[in-house]
Design a protein around this motif. Sequence first.
Motif, mmCIF file in Angstrom:
data_model
loop_
_atom_site.group_PDB
_atom_site.id
_atom_site.type_symbol
_atom_site.label_atom_id
_atom_site.label_comp_id
_atom_site.label_asym_id
_atom_site.label_seq_id
_atom_site.Cartn_x
_atom_site.Cartn_y
_atom_site.Cartn_z
ATOM 1 N N ARG A 277 1.024 7.434 8.213
ATOM 2 C CA ARG A 277 1.732 6.855 7.070
ATOM 3 C C ARG A 277 0.810 6.654 5.858
ATOM 4 O O ARG A 277 1.179 6.947 4.736
ATOM 5 C CB ARG A 277 2.355 5.517 7.474
ATOM 6 N N TYR A 278 -0.401 6.146 6.132
ATOM 7 C CA TYR A 278 -1.217 5.698 4.997
ATOM 8 C C TYR A 278 -2.361 6.626 4.610
ATOM 9 O O TYR A 278 -2.986 6.424 3.586
ATOM 10 C CB TYR A 278 -1.750 4.292 5.271
ATOM 11 N N ALA A 279 -2.693 7.605 5.464
ATOM 12 C CA ALA A 279 -3.782 8.520 5.111
ATOM 13 C C ALA A 279 -3.191 9.877 4.704
ATOM 14 O O ALA A 279 -2.134 10.265 5.208
ATOM 15 C CB ALA A 279 -4.727 8.693 6.295
ATOM 16 N N PRO A 280 -3.840 10.598 3.798
ATOM 17 C CA PRO A 280 -3.274 11.870 3.325
ATOM 18 C C PRO A 280 -3.630 13.071 4.211
ATOM 19 O O PRO A 280 -3.083 14.148 4.012
ATOM 20 C CB PRO A 280 -3.942 12.033 1.945
ATOM 21 N N MET B 29 -2.239 6.031 10.493
ATOM 22 C CA MET B 29 -2.898 7.111 9.741
ATOM 23 C C MET B 29 -1.857 8.063 9.161
ATOM 24 O O MET B 29 -1.971 8.531 8.031
ATOM 25 C CB MET B 29 -3.854 7.890 10.654
ATOM 26 N N VAL C 116 0.847 -1.191 0.000
ATOM 27 C CA VAL C 116 0.000 0.000 0.000
ATOM 28 C C VAL C 116 0.888 1.248 0.000
ATOM 29 O O VAL C 116 1.829 1.356 0.796
ATOM 30 C CB VAL C 116 -0.923 0.001 1.246
ATOM 31 N N GLU C 117 0.595 2.161 -0.904
ATOM 32 C CA GLU C 117 1.387 3.394 -1.015
ATOM 33 C C GLU C 117 1.065 4.329 0.148
ATOM 34 O O GLU C 117 -0.122 4.516 0.475
ATOM 35 C CB GLU C 117 1.047 4.123 -2.316
ATOM 36 N N PRO C 118 2.077 4.962 0.752
ATOM 37 C CA PRO C 118 1.789 5.956 1.791
ATOM 38 C C PRO C 118 0.843 7.034 1.268
ATOM 39 O O PRO C 118 0.966 7.474 0.122
ATOM 40 C CB PRO C 118 3.167 6.536 2.116
ATOM 41 N N GLY C 119 -0.122 7.405 2.093
ATOM 42 C CA GLY C 119 -1.058 8.462 1.724
ATOM 43 C C GLY C 119 -2.201 7.999 0.841
ATOM 44 O O GLY C 119 -3.007 8.810 0.392
ATOM 45 N N SER C 120 -2.287 6.692 0.596
ATOM 46 C CA SER C 120 -3.300 6.236 -0.366
ATOM 47 C C SER C 120 -4.569 5.692 0.276
ATOM 48 O O SER C 120 -5.504 5.322 -0.424
ATOM 49 C CB SER C 120 -2.694 5.159 -1.273
ATOM 50 N N LEU C 121 -4.600 5.604 1.611
ATOM 51 C CA LEU C 121 -5.812 5.119 2.287
ATOM 52 C C LEU C 121 -6.507 6.281 2.987
ATOM 53 O O LEU C 121 -5.862 7.222 3.431
ATOM 54 C CB LEU C 121 -5.466 4.060 3.341
ATOM 55 N N SER C 122 -7.816 6.175 3.111
ATOM 56 C CA SER C 122 -8.528 7.196 3.899
ATOM 57 C C SER C 122 -8.323 6.898 5.385
ATOM 58 O O SER C 122 -7.943 5.775 5.762
ATOM 59 C CB SER C 122 -10.013 7.168 3.561
ATOM 60 N N LYS C 123 -8.596 7.901 6.211
ATOM 61 C CA LYS C 123 -8.482 7.666 7.665
ATOM 62 C C LYS C 123 -9.447 6.575 8.097
ATOM 63 O O LYS C 123 -9.140 5.749 8.959
ATOM 64 C CB LYS C 123 -8.799 8.955 8.434
#
Lengths: 284, 210
Positions: B101-104, B99, A68-75
Amino acid sequence: MTTIDLTLTLTSPLHHGSGSAGNTSLLRTQDIVLPDGRQAAVPFVSGNSLRHQLRDALAWHTVATLAVEPGSLSKAAVDLLWSGGAITSTGSQVDLAMARRVEETYPALGLLGYAAQSDMTAGTLRVSNLHLVCAENAWRLPDRLAGHNHVSRPAGMFRGEEFGTRHDVASTPVDRLVQTAGEIVQPGTTQMIYDLQVLKPGSVLWGEISLTPAATEQHGRLLYAAMELLAGDCTIALAAKTAVGYGRATVDGVPYLEGALDEWTQHLTDNADDVLQLIKDLTK
Amino acid sequence: MITVASGGEPVVVTARLTEPIVDAERHPIMLDGPLAWAAAQLGMAPGPLTPEHAPDMPLPLARWEDGDGVWGWCVSAAIYTPTRHTAVQLRRKPATAAMARYAPDRRHHLALGPHKARDTTLPAVWARYLVWHALTTDINQLADLLKPVTHIGKAHAAGYGRVTTWTVMPADAPDAWMARPLPDRAGILQGVRAPYWHPTRRHPCTWRNP
């Protein structure tokens, strides 16, 4: 029904917190009633904490396997994977088709339980509190621990105190370096010694992990995979302050099922797009 | 007028507990709830649960009827002696490291929204045993159906309300099961049989003591 019976022996002090008094973090205790009616407060590690560690282990393994790419999932997606999600809408229709899709695509949610949109689905996994092997708990320990040397000793024998130091950089070379840079900076740190109530190394804890009769075969295999991720080398880091060495324990009773973790990893790899789409759909 | 619609033998069912029961005192602890849960777990449910309909499991208990079409299972509320009132804490820490790391998102508010941090304190009670009086149609089937019931009450997934042993013994008190809420037009709305929380199960009831 699958039941995993665990015995943990601490190899470092354990701190499971329950608030603080002054600079001392207090050890969490359970109020218990002894068979003769006396009452006691006995340190324990909550099943909720161990249950979260299993969820956490599966979540990190999932994002690593799916790259999974960093920043690619929602909270909300992160919350679903690591904390089981939350109810985010109202409604009186149960989405049975989605529940079936979850079981086929990402059964970790079915094992641990989850909440998404207006549905809350109970997991099939149950994790008991981890109880100290001591005199106060003797009446509820399994028979195999009845003769343990610690059973004759009160819980107080296993309690101790540790301390840590937080250094202040004022009047140190670091402080002087900041001043020579021309900045008028007063370091905002404070020298502090903090205390922790702990269970001493050598203390023994007991608990069990089980599945309800509704658990699927996949849930059973997934539980073995999760146990391998969490304590595959028969050691575990429990409760608080694990980053500074607390809570280390050896674990007896960790089951091993040949290939369970490899199968789960392969399932994730083969269904990567479906898993990510499912998480997206559950949290939209 | 409450009548027993099908014959049954009186029994006493006892659960031995090793953990406090969470949220035990807000409602009576009814045995047909866990029994119906066990039956559902074993795939005995005749249909899905919907907001409009709750399926009835085939439980090995006699049935009572009130003559107006309301019925339930012949089992008392749990009888127990609280030895200590206490509380349990359940924490839910947001996964802020993951969060980050993986949330924007730039921020996560720990005190707002569905993903906030929670430290829930729930009332709990210690009791060494829970006892129910019942009329059973098959004592062996009843004992078998109790086996998957390893916990009673809330927060069972985190280990609370743990039952270590069940015993089912013949008894000689055929009316003792009536110590429970039963239909009465002067009463308050309560569930009459499992699932007790389901809207279709609610009828005015008062507590009876045989």
